[in-house]
Motif scaffolding. Sequence first.
Motif, PDB file in Angstrom:
ATOM      1  N   LYS A 124       0.836  -1.195   0.000  1.00  0.00           N
ATOM      2  CA  LYS A 124       0.000   0.000   0.000  1.00  0.00           C
ATOM      3  C   LYS A 124       0.875   1.251   0.000  1.00  0.00           C
ATOM      4  CE  LYS A 124      -3.980  -2.115   2.270  1.00  0.00           C
ATOM      5  NZ  LYS A 124      -4.938  -2.042   3.402  1.00  0.00           N
ATOM      6  N   ARG A 125       0.356   2.300  -0.611  1.00  0.00           N
ATOM      7  CA  ARG A 125       1.076   3.564  -0.683  1.00  0.00           C
ATOM      8  C   ARG A 125       0.072   4.690  -0.503  1.00  0.00           C
ATOM      9  NH1 ARG A 125       4.827   5.056  -5.929  1.00  0.00           N
ATOM     10  NH2 ARG A 125       4.276   7.255  -6.042  1.00  0.00           N
ATOM     11  N   ARG A 126       0.340   5.567   0.438  1.00  0.00           N
ATOM     12  CA  ARG A 126      -0.649   6.587   0.808  1.00  0.00           C
ATOM     13  C   ARG A 126      -1.045   7.451  -0.390  1.00  0.00           C
ATOM     14  NH1 ARG A 126       0.425  10.175   6.052  1.00  0.00           N
ATOM     15  NH2 ARG A 126       0.062   8.098   6.939  1.00  0.00           N
TER      16      ARG A 126
ATOM     17  N   TYR B 166      -0.543   4.981  -6.669  1.00  0.00           N
ATOM     18  CA  TYR B 166       0.426   4.670  -7.709  1.00  0.00           C
ATOM     19  C   TYR B 166       0.027   5.285  -9.045  1.00  0.00           C
ATOM     20  CZ  TYR B 166       2.214   1.019  -4.574  1.00  0.00           C
ATOM     21  OH  TYR B 166       2.762   0.338  -3.513  1.00  0.00           O
ATOM     22  N   PRO B 167       1.000   5.674  -9.864  1.00  0.00           N
ATOM     23  CA  PRO B 167       0.660   6.051 -11.241  1.00  0.00           C
ATOM     24  C   PRO B 167       0.029   4.856 -11.951  1.00  0.00           C
ATOM     25  CG  PRO B 167       2.929   6.639 -10.700  1.00  0.00           C
ATOM     26  CD  PRO B 167       2.442   5.744  -9.603  1.00  0.00           C
ATOM     27  N   ALA B 168      -0.774   5.115 -12.958  1.00  0.00           N
ATOM     28  CA  ALA B 168      -1.442   4.041 -13.704  1.00  0.00           C
ATOM     29  C   ALA B 168      -1.056   4.104 -15.179  1.00  0.00           C
ATOM     30  CB  ALA B 168      -2.954   4.146 -13.563  1.00  0.00           C
TER      31      ALA B 168
ATOM     32  N   VAL C 225       0.042   0.832 -11.334  1.00  0.00           N
ATOM     33  CA  VAL C 225      -1.179   0.073 -11.588  1.00  0.00           C
ATOM     34  C   VAL C 225      -1.312  -0.002 -13.103  1.00  0.00           C
ATOM     35  CG1 VAL C 225      -3.688  -0.008 -11.364  1.00  0.00           C
ATOM     36  CG2 VAL C 225      -2.283   0.862  -9.473  1.00  0.00           C
ATOM     37  N   THR C 226      -1.319  -1.198 -13.641  1.00  0.00           N
ATOM     38  CA  THR C 226      -1.364  -1.347 -15.095  1.00  0.00           C
ATOM     39  C   THR C 226      -2.614  -2.119 -15.505  1.00  0.00           C
ATOM     40  OG1 THR C 226      -0.062  -3.404 -15.059  1.00  0.00           O
ATOM     41  CG2 THR C 226       1.160  -1.327 -15.240  1.00  0.00           C
ATOM     42  N   VAL C 227      -3.155  -1.756 -16.654  1.00  0.00           N
ATOM     43  CA  VAL C 227      -4.316  -2.468 -17.183  1.00  0.00           C
ATOM     44  C   VAL C 227      -4.105  -2.758 -18.665  1.00  0.00           C
ATOM     45  CG1 VAL C 227      -5.887  -1.413 -15.516  1.00  0.00           C
ATOM     46  CG2 VAL C 227      -5.619  -0.382 -17.760  1.00  0.00           C
ATOM     47  N   THR C 228      -4.537  -3.925 -19.085  1.00  0.00           N
ATOM     48  CA  THR C 228      -4.537  -4.276 -20.508  1.00  0.00           C
ATOM     49  C   THR C 228      -5.999  -4.327 -20.939  1.00  0.00           C
ATOM     50  OG1 THR C 228      -4.506  -6.640 -19.941  1.00  0.00           O
ATOM     51  CG2 THR C 228      -2.394  -5.591 -20.390  1.00  0.00           C
ATOM     52  N   ALA C 229      -6.366  -3.473 -21.868  1.00  0.00           N
ATOM     53  CA  ALA C 229      -7.776  -3.310 -22.222  1.00  0.00           C
ATOM     54  C   ALA C 229      -8.078  -3.790 -23.634  1.00  0.00           C
ATOM     55  CB  ALA C 229      -8.184  -1.845 -22.090  1.00  0.00           C
ATOM     56  N   GLU C 230      -9.242  -4.399 -23.792  1.00  0.00           N
ATOM     57  CA  GLU C 230      -9.733  -4.671 -25.139  1.00  0.00           C
ATOM     58  C   GLU C 230     -10.463  -3.432 -25.646  1.00  0.00           C
ATOM     59  OE1 GLU C 230     -12.892  -7.456 -25.789  1.00  0.00           O
ATOM     60  OE2 GLU C 230     -13.899  -6.978 -23.887  1.00  0.00           O
ATOM     61  N   TYR C 231     -10.704  -3.397 -26.947  1.00  0.00           N
ATOM     62  CA  TYR C 231     -11.483  -2.330 -27.563  1.00  0.00           C
ATOM     63  C   TYR C 231     -12.132  -2.901 -28.807  1.00  0.00           C
ATOM     64  CZ  TYR C 231      -7.120  -1.910 -30.304  1.00  0.00           C
ATOM     65  OH  TYR C 231      -6.008  -2.166 -31.078  1.00  0.00           O
ATOM     66  N   ARG C 232     -13.166  -2.267 -29.282  1.00  0.00           N
ATOM     67  CA  ARG C 232     -13.866  -2.794 -30.459  1.00  0.00           C
ATOM     68  C   ARG C 232     -12.996  -2.625 -31.700  1.00  0.00           C
ATOM     69  NH1 ARG C 232     -19.297   0.446 -30.178  1.00  0.00           N
ATOM     70  NH2 ARG C 232     -17.844   1.918 -29.193  1.00  0.00           N
TER      71      ARG C 232
ATOM     72  N   ASP D 118      -3.103   7.095  -8.333  1.00  0.00           N
ATOM     73  CA  ASP D 118      -2.925   8.545  -8.316  1.00  0.00           C
ATOM     74  C   ASP D 118      -3.520   9.077  -9.616  1.00  0.00           C
ATOM     75  OD1 ASP D 118      -2.115  11.174  -8.461  1.00  0.00           O
ATOM     76  OD2 ASP D 118      -0.039  10.795  -7.918  1.00  0.00           O
ATOM     77  N   THR D 119      -4.678   9.703  -9.536  1.00  0.00           N
ATOM     78  CA  THR D 119      -5.405  10.103 -10.746  1.00  0.00           C
ATOM     79  C   THR D 119      -4.755  11.263 -11.488  1.00  0.00           C
ATOM     80  OG1 THR D 119      -6.844  11.556  -9.448  1.00  0.00           O
ATOM     81  CG2 THR D 119      -7.606   9.294  -9.830  1.00  0.00           C
ATOM     82  N   THR D 120      -3.720  11.855 -10.902  1.00  0.00           N
ATOM     83  CA  THR D 120      -3.001  12.934 -11.598  1.00  0.00           C
ATOM     84  C   THR D 120      -1.863  12.390 -12.445  1.00  0.00           C
ATOM     85  OG1 THR D 120      -1.387  13.343  -9.823  1.00  0.00           O
ATOM     86  CG2 THR D 120      -3.514  14.478  -9.671  1.00  0.00           C
ATOM     87  N   GLN D 121      -1.655  11.058 -12.393  1.00  0.00           N
ATOM     88  CA  GLN D 121      -0.538  10.443 -13.104  1.00  0.00           C
ATOM     89  C   GLN D 121      -1.013   9.188 -13.835  1.00  0.00           C
ATOM     90  OE1 GLN D 121       2.536   9.904 -10.070  1.00  0.00           O
ATOM     91  NE2 GLN D 121       3.315  11.948 -10.476  1.00  0.00           N
TER      92      GLN D 121
END
Length: 327
Positions: free
Chosen positions: A88-90, A93-95, A125-132, A163-166
Motif C-alpha cells: 500500500k502507498r498513501r 500509484y501512477p497508472a 497500476v497497469t491495465v490491458t484493455a480490449e477495444y472494439r 494517483d489520478t493525476t498520473q
Amino acid sequence: MTVRILFFALSWLSALLDAAPLRAQQLPAPRDTSFTVFSALVKARKANPAISIARPAGPATILSRPNQTYCTLGGRALQLDVFYPKAKRRKGYPAVLFIHGGGWRSGDRSQHVPMAQQLAAKGYVTVTAEYRLSTEALYPAAVTDLKAAVRWLRANAKTYRIDTTQIAVWGFSAGGQLAALLGTTNGDAQLEGRACHTTHSSAVQAIVDVDGTLAFIHPESGEGNDSKGPSAATYWFGGTKTEKPELWNQAGALNHVTAQTPPILFINSSIARMHAGRDDMTKQLDAFHIYHEMHAFPDSPHPFPLFNPWFEPTLDYTAAFLKRVFK
C-alpha cells in the motif's frame, strides 16, 4: 421459376458484397485472429532466428484482477485486466493503460500482459484493455472505448490505489497510434464518447508510442495502400483516404499537437513507415517545449516488444521515462 429467382437473388447479393466490401465489413463478423504472438514470431524469425517470445515469470509482488468490465455498450461488455502492487502507498500509484496492436482489426489484450505485469512490479497500476476492432465497429469506436477505459481508472482509483493525476497510455503498433491519439486529444469532445463514467476525465499525462503511426496522410505513411484490396486502415475508417480524408486526418496525432500535449516516449523498430510522422511531431513538441524521448532498435522487426532480446530494454525505457515525468 422459384429456383431461378433464388439464383438471381443470390447472384445480386454476391455482386453487391464484391462491389462494396467496406459496407459488408460493418456487419457482425467473426473475430480476426490473423495477428497473434505466435504468428508474429514465425514471421519475425525469418530474419531473426534467435529471438524468443518474452514470457517472464509473474512477479510475486503484484496482485491481479482479470476480466473487469469497464464499459457496457448495448449489451457488449468491454473488459480489461488489472495488475497492481501488493504494497500500500498513501499517495497512490501512477497508472498505465496498455493498448494492443493488430491493424485495428486483430490482436488481443493478452499480448501485453507480460509487460504490464513487469511494469506493475516497478510501482504502477497497469491495465490491458480490449477495444472494439474494425470487424465490430469502425473508427472512432476504438478511441471512445479507450477513453472510457481511462475514465474507469479514475472511477476505480480508490479500489486500486491510483494517483489520478498520473495516468499514462502505452500502445504498440495500432495501439501506439491509438495511445498517441488519446494523449493528443485530451478534452476533445468529438472523440470523448458518451458512455461509461462520464463524470470522470479521460485525460492522460504521458504517452508511450511503440511503433505506432503518427499520421495517416503523410509522405512517410504506408497506410491506405489498397492496390491488393482494402488496407487495414481503409477498413477501419470505412472508406479510402480520398473518400474520407477528414477521418484519416483526424486520427493522426500529428494533427493535434498543442502546448497542452503531454510528454511522449517513442520506441521504434527499424521499419520507418511504422512511425510515420514522428520526426515532424518531435519538431512540433520542441516548438512547445514538451519533453519527449526517442529510442530505436537497429535491425529489429515491427513486433519487437513481444520478443527477447527487445522486451527487457523496452520495459526499461518505459520505466525510466515514466519515472522522469511522474517524479
